[in-house]
Enzyme design. Structure first.
Site, mmCIF file in Angstrom:
data_model
loop_
_atom_site.group_PDB
_atom_site.id
_atom_site.type_symbol
_atom_site.label_atom_id
_atom_site.label_comp_id
_atom_site.label_asym_id
_atom_site.label_seq_id
_atom_site.Cartn_x
_atom_site.Cartn_y
_atom_site.Cartn_z
ATOM 1 N N ARG A 239 0.868 -1.153 -0.031
ATOM 2 C CA ARG A 239 -0.070 -0.107 0.050
ATOM 3 C C ARG A 239 0.924 1.328 0.003
ATOM 4 O O ARG A 239 1.934 1.162 0.675
ATOM 5 C CB ARG A 239 -0.842 0.161 1.274
ATOM 6 N N GLU A 268 -2.571 7.896 -5.957
ATOM 7 C CA GLU A 268 -2.977 7.286 -7.237
ATOM 8 C C GLU A 268 -4.014 7.861 -7.951
ATOM 9 O O GLU A 268 -5.083 7.905 -6.996
ATOM 10 C CB GLU A 268 -2.924 5.802 -6.779
ATOM 11 N N HIS A 287 0.026 0.100 -9.708
ATOM 12 C CA HIS A 287 -0.816 -0.735 -8.794
ATOM 13 C C HIS A 287 -1.397 -1.824 -9.447
ATOM 14 O O HIS A 287 -2.624 -2.095 -9.561
ATOM 15 C CB HIS A 287 -1.991 0.041 -8.298
HETATM 16 C C1 MLT Z 1 -5.614 -5.268 -3.136
HETATM 17 O O1 MLT Z 1 -5.924 -4.878 -2.309
HETATM 18 O O2 MLT Z 1 -6.403 -6.505 -3.556
HETATM 19 C C2 MLT Z 1 -4.903 -4.901 -4.404
HETATM 20 O O3 MLT Z 1 -4.061 -3.520 -3.922
HETATM 21 C C3 MLT Z 1 -5.543 -4.716 -5.806
HETATM 22 C C4 MLT Z 1 -6.144 -3.578 -6.048
HETATM 23 O O4 MLT Z 1 -6.451 -2.804 -5.393
HETATM 24 O O5 MLT Z 1 -6.399 -3.397 -7.382
#
Ligand code: MLT
Length: 325
Positions: A239, A268, A287
């Site tokens: 994160r 982001e 990401h």
């Molecule tokens: C998640 O928390 O599952 C990942 O960071 C993937 C996303 O957010 O697309």
């Protein structure tokens, strides 16, 4: 039959699971201002990834919703407490993207140490930087994993086969879990930084972990192991906000850190002229940890099944806001 809004996309196989269960699926991104104007009031459930922000204000005007599905792991885009207080269950899909994130993390580690991104940038500019791009091996180095959940354990297992020594800091981990995986469990995060030349992050973003990777800690890293000056390396596929990105740039500039690779960022999508992108020893991805065909299919099906269970009045096993309901 329930009406389900799917706002950040979903694998067709997962949509089919919901439709087969008799539900109506409405696909399409809904802008924040429309969410705030009550766009969800005629829906029974919503499935999001990370783009849709379900704030307390949105939840307040979404009276019909009884269950929110997060097609992924992180739930930082959903106000869990507000949802719980409104009687809305929030469920996620924690199991399906592990392998994809493990593979991206290992990819970033190797790309960093062997200068893959920089070499490619050079080739595109007609540079043949063979002499400048001497790398180091992962083998024999100390990998420090911050957090030791499913993804970190997967990374540990691959890194071990490549000859790395595994260290971890995870204040919530029973010591026997680290022991079973052959990882040395540090009681203090500073001790992990003092020991490891390679740090990879695998924890949630919280008040406790915000800017956990900071200037002081990066300066503690040893930069060498077993007679090899391999430098210090940071990877984050967990994160944004856990790494202090300004401090990281300074550490790259003054040589404290030799390479950094980030898949996740404090803001982001990235703002224009994002400073880290100017540094040759930095490379990033937008990401994409869970962005594989396999993970998206599994994530979609996992969340679709959790939503179907929740809509029948039963409790899916992946409720993440139980404490507020
Ligand atoms: C998640 O928390 O599952 C990942 O960071 C993937 C996303 O957010 O697309």
């Amino acid at each position: 039959m329930a009406r389900i809004a799917v706002t950040d996309g979903m694998a067709p196989e997962a949509v089919a699971v919901l439709e087969k269960a008799g539900h109506e699926v409405v696909l399409g991104f809904i802008q924040s201002e429309d969410l705030l104007a009550g766009a969800l009031k005629d829906f029974d459930a919503i499935i999001v990834r990370s783009a849709t922000k379900l704030t307390s204000e949105v939840i307040e005007v979404s009276a019909g919703i009884s269950i929110i599905g997060r097609a992924g792991v992180g739930v930082d885009n959903i106000d869990l407490e507000a949802a719980g207080k409104a009687g809305i269950m929030v469920v996620n899909a924690p199991n399906s993207s592990t392998q994809s994130v493990v593979e991206l993390t290992i990819g970033h580690l190797i790309s960093s140490l062997r200068h893959v991104a920089r070499a490619d940038r050079g080739l595109r500019n007609n540079l043949w930087e063979k002499k400048q791009l001497k790398g180091t091996e992962l083998s024999g180095k100390c990998l420090g994993l911050i957090g030791f959940g499913r993804i970190a354990q997967g990374v540990a297992s691959v890194a071990k086969t490549m000859g790395m020594e595994i260290h971890t800091y995870d204040p919530y981990l029973p010591p026997k879990v680290a022991k079973a995986q052959g990882a040395y469990l540090h009681k203090k995060v500073d001790s992990l930084f003092k020991t490891c030349t390679h740090i990879s992050i695998h924890c949630n973003l919280s008040d406790e972990t915000h800017h956990l990777v900071n200037s002081d800690r990066m300066k503690m890293m040893p930069g060498k192991k077993g007679g090899i000056v391999c430098g210090n390396h940071i990877v984050n596929c967990a994160r944004g906000g856990i790494v202090d990105e300004d401090a990281l740039l300074t550490a790259l500039e003054d040589g404290t850190i030799s390479s950094a690779a980030l898949d996740v960022f404090e803001v982001e999508p990235l703002p224009e002229n994002y400073p880290l992108l100017q540094h040759e020893n930095f490379h990033g991805t937008p990401h994409i940890g869970a962005a594989t065909m396999e993970a998206q299919q599994r994530v979609g099906i996992e969340i679709a099944n959790a939503i179907i269970t929740g809509l029948t009045g039963e409790q899916p096993s992946t409720i993440v806001n139980r404490q507020y309901l």
